[in-house]
Design a protein around this motif. Sequence first.
Motif: not given
Length: 411
Positions: A360-365, A372-380, A354-357, A382-385
């Motif tokens: 948010k998905f990191f916390e849900q997981m 534990v995963c790594t939020p894509g937005v942490g890399f820039g 969906g449109s989970t950022d 365009s990593g959002e989503g």
Amino acid sequence: MALVNEHYLKLSDNYLFADIAKKVNAFKVSHPHTRVISLGIGDVTQPLCPAVIAAMHKAVDEMSSKTTFKGYGPERGYDFLRDAIIKHDYLSRGIHLDSSEVFINDGAKSDTGNIGEIVRWDNSIGVTDPIYPVYIDSNVMCGRAGVLKDGRWSNVTYMPCTEANGFVPQIPSHRVDMIYLCYPNNPTGTALPKEELRQWVNYALRNDTLILFDAAYEAYIREPGIPHSIYEIKGARKVAIEFRSYSKTAGFTGVRCGYTVIPKELTAVTIDGTRRIELNHLWERRQCTKFNGTSYISQRAAEAIYTPEGKEQIKKVIDYYMGNADIMREALTRLGLKVYGGKNAPYLWVKTPGSTDSWKFFEQMLYSAGVVCTPGVGFGPSGEGFVRLTAFGDREDCREAMTRLEKWIKA
Ligand SMILES: *Cc1c(COP(=O)(O)O)cnc(C)c1O
């Protein structure tokens, strides 16, 4: 009175993995009975292979005797290792390098972070987005990145790698002085086919651009048609520096050894435009002043991965990690998630539903599956989503994590 380097004050305080650790610790306190499985940080988990261990033991023994003891080594590295690199990593692919073009280091982070010292502080830079944070932060530290406005640095050209462009960055329409490319890519796990890389080399030749090519994940390439070295492309010697590391190739994240290739043909121009200077020479000058070599023991350890046993043993470990990647890709795809990468790199780049950022998905997981995963937005931006999952775990953990994700997403 000592004045600080103000550029350091522009760096964001929040280091991605420190933020993640904080959130994971908070979870552990409130969920003491859940065993957390980390598919987050990009560190290896499997031990060094027997050939490497034997070489290290032998090197340690040499240190114990006056006749075989080693003190300072050559700044560029020992010949035994540079010759092995030239023969096994390059000659075997039809690339002829001279040993003076290879610099042994203590890992690719040091050299990718320090290389900017030999070029002017006001060169413009281009980076793919998302990106390994070292490329930008090291340029912020010397003022080259400019000023931060709306999450972007003013002197940096961002080249988005998105689902829409298949994670292949578009070549800038303007001239950029220096471009960082990392392939196979961390974090997206995608690789660049030869024809695409050729476009970059041609752009660099046309524009007199310096390409900084990070090939830390070269050993994970499994498909044909993907270049293992940028020097497989004609003309690349004139425009590119290549960084390699034994960290992901052979589990050396704690041993520390890698190398940088700077061809003799590679030059940059003086500001008055009258002279072209060999970057190999400048880097040698820099290394002789600021670096006293990688430990003899680490270099002997690296040499051992080029023996027939060593080659076989490290391949087995890489296959093991890539087996994890296959299991993960299959499981996540079955759950209806869109998964990229993981075919020529130990990273999976997973689109959030969906449109989970990303966060948010990191916390849900974390809260729903204890994974534990790594939020894509942490890399820039365009990593959002997206989130990044690594294949560097134990097989059992990897399976268990997939089972938990299945329970959570199907619930
Ligand atoms: C892990 C990694 C490296 C290797 O770093 P070392 O300092 O050699 O351990 C280099 N570049 C990228 C993109 C990486 O992910």
